[in-house]
Design a protein around this motif. Structure first.
Motif, PDB file in Angstrom:
ATOM      1  N   PHE A 140      15.667   3.382  -4.748  1.00  0.00           N
ATOM      2  CA  PHE A 140      14.795   2.581  -4.993  1.00  0.00           C
ATOM      3  C   PHE A 140      15.213   0.942  -4.134  1.00  0.00           C
ATOM      4  N   ILE A 141      16.659   0.802  -4.274  1.00  0.00           N
ATOM      5  CA  ILE A 141      17.131   0.007  -3.651  1.00  0.00           C
ATOM      6  C   ILE A 141      17.251   0.034  -1.943  1.00  0.00           C
ATOM      7  N   ILE A 142      17.349   1.123  -1.545  1.00  0.00           N
ATOM      8  CA  ILE A 142      17.440   1.385  -0.212  1.00  0.00           C
ATOM      9  C   ILE A 142      15.774   1.217   0.304  1.00  0.00           C
TER      10      ILE A 142
ATOM     11  N   PHE B 236      15.173  -2.662   0.280  1.00  0.00           N
ATOM     12  CA  PHE B 236      15.804  -3.044   1.494  1.00  0.00           C
ATOM     13  C   PHE B 236      15.146  -2.860   2.756  1.00  0.00           C
ATOM     14  N   LEU B 237      14.540  -1.626   2.897  1.00  0.00           N
ATOM     15  CA  LEU B 237      13.829  -1.531   4.117  1.00  0.00           C
ATOM     16  C   LEU B 237      12.481  -2.246   4.085  1.00  0.00           C
ATOM     17  N   TYR B 238      11.604  -2.366   3.133  1.00  0.00           N
ATOM     18  CA  TYR B 238      10.560  -2.939   2.969  1.00  0.00           C
ATOM     19  C   TYR B 238      10.956  -4.641   3.124  1.00  0.00           C
ATOM     20  N   LEU B 239      11.882  -5.067   2.820  1.00  0.00           N
ATOM     21  CA  LEU B 239      12.232  -6.613   3.034  1.00  0.00           C
ATOM     22  C   LEU B 239      12.785  -6.754   4.555  1.00  0.00           C
TER      23      LEU B 239
ATOM     24  N   PHE C 269       0.749  -1.306  -0.142  1.00  0.00           N
ATOM     25  CA  PHE C 269      -0.027  -0.185   0.150  1.00  0.00           C
ATOM     26  C   PHE C 269       0.685   1.220   0.106  1.00  0.00           C
ATOM     27  N   TRP C 270       2.203   1.179   0.432  1.00  0.00           N
ATOM     28  CA  TRP C 270       3.036   2.436   0.423  1.00  0.00           C
ATOM     29  C   TRP C 270       3.978   2.266  -0.610  1.00  0.00           C
ATOM     30  N   PHE C 271       4.563   1.313  -1.188  1.00  0.00           N
ATOM     31  CA  PHE C 271       5.483   1.204  -2.256  1.00  0.00           C
ATOM     32  C   PHE C 271       4.881   1.029  -3.687  1.00  0.00           C
ATOM     33  N   VAL C 272       3.851   0.575  -3.841  1.00  0.00           N
ATOM     34  CA  VAL C 272       3.200   0.438  -5.472  1.00  0.00           C
ATOM     35  C   VAL C 272       2.917   1.767  -5.605  1.00  0.00           C
ATOM     36  N   PRO C 273       2.092   2.572  -4.844  1.00  0.00           N
ATOM     37  CA  PRO C 273       1.471   3.826  -5.475  1.00  0.00           C
ATOM     38  C   PRO C 273       2.473   4.794  -5.550  1.00  0.00           C
ATOM     39  N   ALA C 274       3.478   4.780  -4.596  1.00  0.00           N
ATOM     40  CA  ALA C 274       4.775   5.649  -4.777  1.00  0.00           C
ATOM     41  C   ALA C 274       5.535   5.174  -5.938  1.00  0.00           C
ATOM     42  N   GLY C 275       5.677   4.081  -6.060  1.00  0.00           N
ATOM     43  CA  GLY C 275       6.537   3.706  -7.335  1.00  0.00           C
ATOM     44  C   GLY C 275       5.691   4.021  -8.932  1.00  0.00           C
TER      45      GLY C 275
ATOM     46  N   ILE D 291      12.584  -9.322   8.768  1.00  0.00           N
ATOM     47  CA  ILE D 291      13.632  -9.392  10.101  1.00  0.00           C
ATOM     48  C   ILE D 291      12.840  -8.921  11.440  1.00  0.00           C
ATOM     49  N   PHE D 292      11.972  -8.029  11.149  1.00  0.00           N
ATOM     50  CA  PHE D 292      11.595  -7.263  12.311  1.00  0.00           C
ATOM     51  C   PHE D 292      10.484  -8.470  13.146  1.00  0.00           C
ATOM     52  N   PRO D 293       9.534  -9.095  12.133  1.00  0.00           N
ATOM     53  CA  PRO D 293       8.585 -10.230  12.915  1.00  0.00           C
ATOM     54  C   PRO D 293       9.347 -11.067  13.645  1.00  0.00           C
ATOM     55  N   LYS D 294      10.423 -11.405  13.292  1.00  0.00           N
ATOM     56  CA  LYS D 294      11.375 -12.407  14.330  1.00  0.00           C
ATOM     57  C   LYS D 294      11.968 -12.012  15.628  1.00  0.00           C
ATOM     58  N   LEU D 295      12.370 -10.575  15.418  1.00  0.00           N
ATOM     59  CA  LEU D 295      12.900  -9.839  16.433  1.00  0.00           C
ATOM     60  C   LEU D 295      11.666  -9.506  17.531  1.00  0.00           C
ATOM     61  N   ARG D 296      10.486  -9.139  16.829  1.00  0.00           N
ATOM     62  CA  ARG D 296       9.171  -8.669  17.705  1.00  0.00           C
ATOM     63  C   ARG D 296       8.475 -10.078  18.367  1.00  0.00           C
ATOM     64  N   TRP D 297       8.811 -11.238  17.791  1.00  0.00           N
ATOM     65  CA  TRP D 297       8.195 -12.452  18.334  1.00  0.00           C
ATOM     66  C   TRP D 297       9.319 -12.759  19.415  1.00  0.00           C
ATOM     67  N   LYS D 298      10.514 -12.566  19.360  1.00  0.00           N
ATOM     68  CA  LYS D 298      11.592 -13.184  20.390  1.00  0.00           C
ATOM     69  C   LYS D 298      11.254 -12.128  21.441  1.00  0.00           C
ATOM     70  N   ARG D 299      10.958 -11.057  21.478  1.00  0.00           N
ATOM     71  CA  ARG D 299      10.610 -10.127  22.432  1.00  0.00           C
ATOM     72  C   ARG D 299       9.522 -10.002  23.291  1.00  0.00           C
ATOM     73  N   TRP D 300       8.469 -10.796  22.731  1.00  0.00           N
ATOM     74  CA  TRP D 300       7.088 -10.783  23.131  1.00  0.00           C
ATOM     75  C   TRP D 300       6.980 -11.873  24.337  1.00  0.00           C
ATOM     76  N   LYS D 301       6.655 -11.418  25.359  1.00  0.00           N
ATOM     77  CA  LYS D 301       6.265 -12.468  26.505  1.00  0.00           C
ATOM     78  C   LYS D 301       5.280 -11.940  27.288  1.00  0.00           C
ATOM     79  N   TYR D 302       4.370 -12.575  28.000  1.00  0.00           N
ATOM     80  CA  TYR D 302       3.173 -12.313  28.948  1.00  0.00           C
ATOM     81  C   TYR D 302       3.196 -13.268  29.858  1.00  0.00           C
ATOM     82  N   ASP D 303       2.425 -12.984  31.064  1.00  0.00           N
ATOM     83  CA  ASP D 303       2.143 -13.863  31.956  1.00  0.00           C
ATOM     84  C   ASP D 303       0.616 -13.437  32.718  1.00  0.00           C
TER      85      ASP D 303
END
Length: 169
Positions: A63-65, A68-71, A27-33, A76-88
């Protein structure tokens, strides 16, 4: 300070968050491109000074930057986010710990909870996940990406704890 929470959210959260990031990124990159390609196409036939000064290396670099940010955000962020999310959840409070760069820890006293909901969008439904939202008078908190059974059990457990605490008062 209390001991950190131990319970993790479901591992499928990584897949669901990746799909969400890829969809939102479109929704961000296709209209901008599309806009940039039209702007360059319109100006390529004219004698506009803007077109003469176009630095294609700069355009390709941006475009490459962006790609890179999009990918990175998608994979990468979902893996980091999952590692940090804990609850009790205990008899007295709901303890949530999350954050990729900045750790955020929230303790919600059980006696402050007004209601508890489960929520499931199309991506979560595809991965058989649901979120539990905990509403207080001040705000709403969310424990994301639990499997459906765990989400229902957690909602019922919190609801039971709230009823117990409020009946004791």
């Amino acid at each position: 300070m209390n001991q950190e929470p131990e319970t993790r959210i479901h591992k499928n959260a990584i897949k669901a968050w990746t799909v969400n990031a890829l969809l939102y990124g479109l929704f961000w990159f296709v209209p901008a491109g599309f806009y940039v390609s039209i702007a360059i196409g319109i100006n390529s036939d004219s004698q506009a000074p803007w077109h003469e000064g176009v630095d294609w290396v700069l355009f390709a670099s941006l475009f490459i930057i962006g790609l890179f940010l999009y990918l990175t955000i998608a994979f990468i962020f979902p893996k980091l986010r999952w590692k940090r999310w804990k609850y009790d959840v205990s008899d007295k409070e709901i303890d949530m710990l999350r954050g990729i760069i900045i750790k955020k820890r929230t303790l919600v006293p059980i006696n402050r909870v007004q209601h508890v909901d489960t929520r499931q969008g199309p991506v979560y439904r595809k991965f058989e996940l649901a979120s539990v939202t905990i509403s207080t008078a001040a705000t709403t908190h969310e424990i994301p990406a639990l499997d459906n059974e765990t989400a229902d059990e957690l909602r019922n457990t919190i609801s039971t704890l709230v009823r117990k605490v409020k009946s004791d008062v």
